[in-house]
Design a protein around this motif. Structure first.
Motif, PDB file in Angstrom:
ATOM      1  N   GLU A 121       0.833  -1.206   0.000  1.00 41.34           N
ATOM      2  CA  GLU A 121       0.000   0.000   0.000  1.00 41.34           C
ATOM      3  C   GLU A 121       0.868   1.257   0.000  1.00 41.34           C
ATOM      4  O   GLU A 121       0.604   2.207  -0.751  1.00 41.34           O
ATOM      5  N   LEU A 122       1.922   1.270   0.839  1.00 38.40           N
ATOM      6  CA  LEU A 122       2.798   2.431   0.888  1.00 38.40           C
ATOM      7  C   LEU A 122       3.535   2.608  -0.437  1.00 38.40           C
ATOM      8  O   LEU A 122       3.705   3.730  -0.922  1.00 38.40           O
ATOM      9  N   ARG A 131      -4.180  15.526  -1.939  1.00 41.84           N
ATOM     10  CA  ARG A 131      -4.687  14.243  -1.456  1.00 41.84           C
ATOM     11  C   ARG A 131      -4.084  13.861  -0.106  1.00 41.84           C
ATOM     12  O   ARG A 131      -4.763  13.298   0.753  1.00 41.84           O
ATOM     13  N   PHE A 132      -2.810  14.172   0.093  1.00 37.57           N
ATOM     14  CA  PHE A 132      -2.097  13.741   1.291  1.00 37.57           C
ATOM     15  C   PHE A 132      -1.901  14.901   2.258  1.00 37.57           C
ATOM     16  O   PHE A 132      -1.819  16.062   1.856  1.00 37.57           O
ATOM     17  N   LEU A 133      -1.803  14.546   3.535  1.00 35.08           N
ATOM     18  CA  LEU A 133      -1.562  15.514   4.595  1.00 35.08           C
ATOM     19  C   LEU A 133      -0.382  15.021   5.426  1.00 35.08           C
ATOM     20  O   LEU A 133      -0.327  13.848   5.791  1.00 35.08           O
ATOM     21  N   ALA A 155       5.148  16.146  18.799  1.00 43.20           N
ATOM     22  CA  ALA A 155       6.070  16.025  19.922  1.00 43.20           C
ATOM     23  C   ALA A 155       6.346  14.581  20.285  1.00 43.20           C
ATOM     24  O   ALA A 155       7.132  14.315  21.205  1.00 43.20           O
ATOM     25  N   ASP A 156       5.714  13.610  19.586  1.00 45.29           N
ATOM     26  CA  ASP A 156       6.013  12.194  19.837  1.00 45.29           C
ATOM     27  C   ASP A 156       7.226  11.714  19.040  1.00 45.29           C
ATOM     28  O   ASP A 156       7.440  10.515  18.890  1.00 45.29           O
ATOM     29  N   PHE A 157       8.021  12.659  18.512  1.00 46.65           N
ATOM     30  CA  PHE A 157       9.279  12.413  17.786  1.00 46.65           C
ATOM     31  C   PHE A 157       9.047  11.950  16.350  1.00 46.65           C
ATOM     32  O   PHE A 157      10.006  11.567  15.670  1.00 46.65           O
ATOM     33  N   THR A 158       7.812  11.950  15.855  1.00 49.81           N
ATOM     34  CA  THR A 158       7.536  11.405  14.523  1.00 49.81           C
ATOM     35  C   THR A 158       6.826  12.425  13.643  1.00 49.81           C
ATOM     36  O   THR A 158       6.227  13.380  14.135  1.00 49.81           O
ATOM     37  N   TRP A 159       6.914  12.187  12.330  1.00 46.11           N
ATOM     38  CA  TRP A 159       5.995  12.824  11.400  1.00 46.11           C
ATOM     39  C   TRP A 159       5.233  11.725  10.683  1.00 46.11           C
ATOM     40  O   TRP A 159       5.720  10.594  10.557  1.00 46.11           O
ATOM     41  N   ARG A 160       4.035  12.052  10.242  1.00 43.82           N
ATOM     42  CA  ARG A 160       3.174  11.042   9.622  1.00 43.82           C
ATOM     43  C   ARG A 160       2.584  11.583   8.334  1.00 43.82           C
ATOM     44  O   ARG A 160       2.378  12.788   8.175  1.00 43.82           O
ATOM     45  N   ARG A 210      -9.264   8.955   2.621  1.00 44.45           N
ATOM     46  CA  ARG A 210      -9.682   7.763   3.370  1.00 44.45           C
ATOM     47  C   ARG A 210      -9.543   7.944   4.877  1.00 44.45           C
ATOM     48  O   ARG A 210      -9.969   7.084   5.648  1.00 44.45           O
ATOM     49  N   GLY A 211      -8.903   9.039   5.291  1.00 43.90           N
ATOM     50  CA  GLY A 211      -8.670   9.233   6.714  1.00 43.90           C
ATOM     51  C   GLY A 211      -7.734   8.199   7.295  1.00 43.90           C
ATOM     52  O   GLY A 211      -7.839   7.840   8.468  1.00 43.90           O
ATOM     53  N   ALA A 212      -6.773   7.723   6.481  1.00 44.22           N
ATOM     54  CA  ALA A 212      -5.902   6.621   6.892  1.00 44.22           C
ATOM     55  C   ALA A 212      -4.446   7.070   6.942  1.00 44.22           C
ATOM     56  O   ALA A 212      -3.992   7.853   6.102  1.00 44.22           O
ATOM     57  N   GLN A 213      -3.727   6.551   7.917  1.00 44.97           N
ATOM     58  CA  GLN A 213      -2.296   6.817   7.997  1.00 44.97           C
ATOM     59  C   GLN A 213      -1.562   5.994   6.945  1.00 44.97           C
ATOM     60  O   GLN A 213      -1.757   4.780   6.831  1.00 44.97           O
ATOM     61  N   VAL A 214      -0.723   6.666   6.179  1.00 47.32           N
ATOM     62  CA  VAL A 214       0.044   6.011   5.125  1.00 47.32           C
ATOM     63  C   VAL A 214       1.445   5.660   5.607  1.00 47.32           C
ATOM     64  O   VAL A 214       1.973   4.593   5.321  1.00 47.32           O
ATOM     65  N   GLN A 215       2.062   6.586   6.356  1.00 52.42           N
ATOM     66  CA  GLN A 215       3.437   6.370   6.794  1.00 52.42           C
ATOM     67  C   GLN A 215       3.649   7.010   8.149  1.00 52.42           C
ATOM     68  O   GLN A 215       3.181   8.117   8.418  1.00 52.42           O
ATOM     69  N   LEU A 216       4.391   6.309   9.022  1.00 53.27           N
ATOM     70  CA  LEU A 216       4.866   6.830  10.291  1.00 53.27           C
ATOM     71  C   LEU A 216       6.380   6.861  10.188  1.00 53.27           C
ATOM     72  O   LEU A 216       7.004   5.826   9.948  1.00 53.27           O
ATOM     73  N   GLN A 217       6.981   8.030  10.362  1.00 53.60           N
ATOM     74  CA  GLN A 217       8.415   8.168  10.138  1.00 53.60           C
ATOM     75  C   GLN A 217       9.121   8.733  11.359  1.00 53.60           C
ATOM     76  O   GLN A 217       8.751   9.783  11.877  1.00 53.60           O
ATOM     77  N   GLU A 218      10.135   8.022  11.822  1.00 54.02           N
ATOM     78  CA  GLU A 218      11.023   8.530  12.851  1.00 54.02           C
ATOM     79  C   GLU A 218      12.231   9.179  12.184  1.00 54.02           C
ATOM     80  O   GLU A 218      12.302   9.248  10.964  1.00 54.02           O
ATOM     81  N   GLY A 219      13.174   9.666  12.993  1.00 53.57           N
ATOM     82  CA  GLY A 219      14.355  10.304  12.429  1.00 53.57           C
ATOM     83  C   GLY A 219      14.844  11.488  13.234  1.00 53.57           C
ATOM     84  O   GLY A 219      15.817  12.132  12.867  1.00 53.57           O
TER      85      GLY A 219
END
Length: 360
Positions: free
Chosen positions: A19-20, A171-173, A178-183, A189-198
């Motif tokens: 999917e990603l 289409r994407f947001l 502050a949880d150290f991630t961007w998403r 669809r109101g769905a998370q596509v990617q959770l990224q640390e770094g």
């Protein structure tokens, strides 16, 4: 080309599932089309750039704080976020309340759903017909609102949301927290596509898409727990960090944007009141430093190709030349600027005195 070592690429590479990969293909196609369209537009000549700057200087010289709006609802708090929303203005406050204000009459059109009662920390809406408004809160909520019948809550962040930014394709947001991630979210669809640390700590409100939609900048908020961290530029088509540089705890970036026309130019605004110029083509950061404010920069926008405007906690709004950072003029607000947005011919300024001013 990348400014990172190969092991850095591996450390922050997010392979993802089918999917990603499909979403990345969609982003690749969209960004390629935008890049071709931008390349087909000849860059402005020196004479054109000088004419644009002269026109902005002449126009902005007549700007005054003619109109203002103040939330008269009981319990209203100072505005903490605002953005243009079509022909209206969206405003969120420190008490968790948000509304849409008519741009012409300054009447409240709609009151937005209460996300969680905490401070509205960020807002963003694309310049497009039938656009949706996104906003985030200090408690970690992300909401998308279009009208009374259309909206969605995006669940995932475990701490406060510092920034939300719409992808240029709409289409994407993207959201930073502050949880150290961007998403990355599929808004339809109101769905998370990617959770990224770094990052080693919380992320700041400096979150910016490249105009082509292929690159996303994220930056650390820093603090006692993280005396230094990297600003990172991610290629969302590949899921890799492709450029980074270290920033110290003394002056973390609070806002960032890629210039919409001169897309190689990246501007970052910092807690020490400075604005830095970076060049994406050369992979060189801080080529120019503009001492814009005597306090943290609280807003950064580009109202036209030739100039950018900043707001600061020192109670000033100022305009600067994109070409060399030269000072153009300033306006005294009289209270700490808490948020700022700008469009053709006007600048919207929220201040701690609970007044939203329109500079036009």
């Amino acid at each position: 080309a990348s400014a990172n070592a190969e092991d850095d690429w591996d450390e922050f590479y997010t392979p993802g599932g089918a999917e990603l990969v499909a979403h990345r293909t969609s982003l690749l196609e969209d960004s390629s089309g935008r890049a071709r369209a931008r390349a087909a537009r000849p860059p402005p000549s020196l004479q054109e750039r000088q004419a644009q700057l002269a026109a902005f200087r002449a126009t902005s010289s007549a700007w005054t704080l003619r109109r203002q709006w103040q939330d008269a609802r009981p319990g209203a708090r100072p505005a903490s976020a605002l953005c243009r929303f079509g022909d209206a203005l969206a405003v969120g406050d420190w008490g968790g309340s948000a509304c849409v204000v008519d741009g012409a009459t300054l009447a409240v059109r709609a009151v937005l759903p209460d996300a969680d009662g905490s401070r509205i920390s960020t807002m963003d809406a694309p310049d497009a017909p039938d656009a949706a408004l996104a906003y985030g809160t200090a408690a970690g909520a992300v909401r998308i609102w279009q009208d009374a019948q259309r909206g969605a809550a995006l669940a995932g962040h475990r701490a406060g949301v510092s920034a939300v930014r719409w992808h240029p394709g709409g289409r994407f947001l993207a959201s930073a927290s502050a949880d150290f991630t961007w998403r990355l979210w599929d808004a339809a669809r109101g769905a998370q596509v990617q959770l990224q640390e770094g990052h080693v700590g919380a992320l700041s409100s400096a979150l910016a898409w490249h105009p082509d939609g292929a690159l996303l900048l994220t930056a650390p908020a820093l603090g006692a727990h993280a005396p230094a961290d990297f600003v990172r530029v991610w290629d969302v088509r590949q899921g890799r960090a492709v450029w980074s540089w270290v920033v110290s705890n003394a002056a973390p970036p609070l806002h960032a944007l890629f210039h919409p026309r001169h897309a190689h130019l990246l501007l970052t605004a910092h807690a020490d009141g400075a604005v830095h110029f970076h060049d994406l083509r050369l992979l060189r950061h801080a080529l120019l430093r503009v001492a814009a404010h005597a306090a943290p920069v609280t807003g950064l926008r580009v109202p036209c190709d030739a100039a950018f405007v900043t707001g600061g906690a020192d109670g000033r709004v100022a305009a600067w030349a994109v070409s060399d950072g030269a000072f153009i003029r300033e306006w005294r607000v009289g209270s700490r600027v808490t948020a700022l947005d700008a469009g053709p011919g006007r600048v919207f300024v929220a201040a701690y005195d609970r007044v939203v001013r329109i500079l036009e």
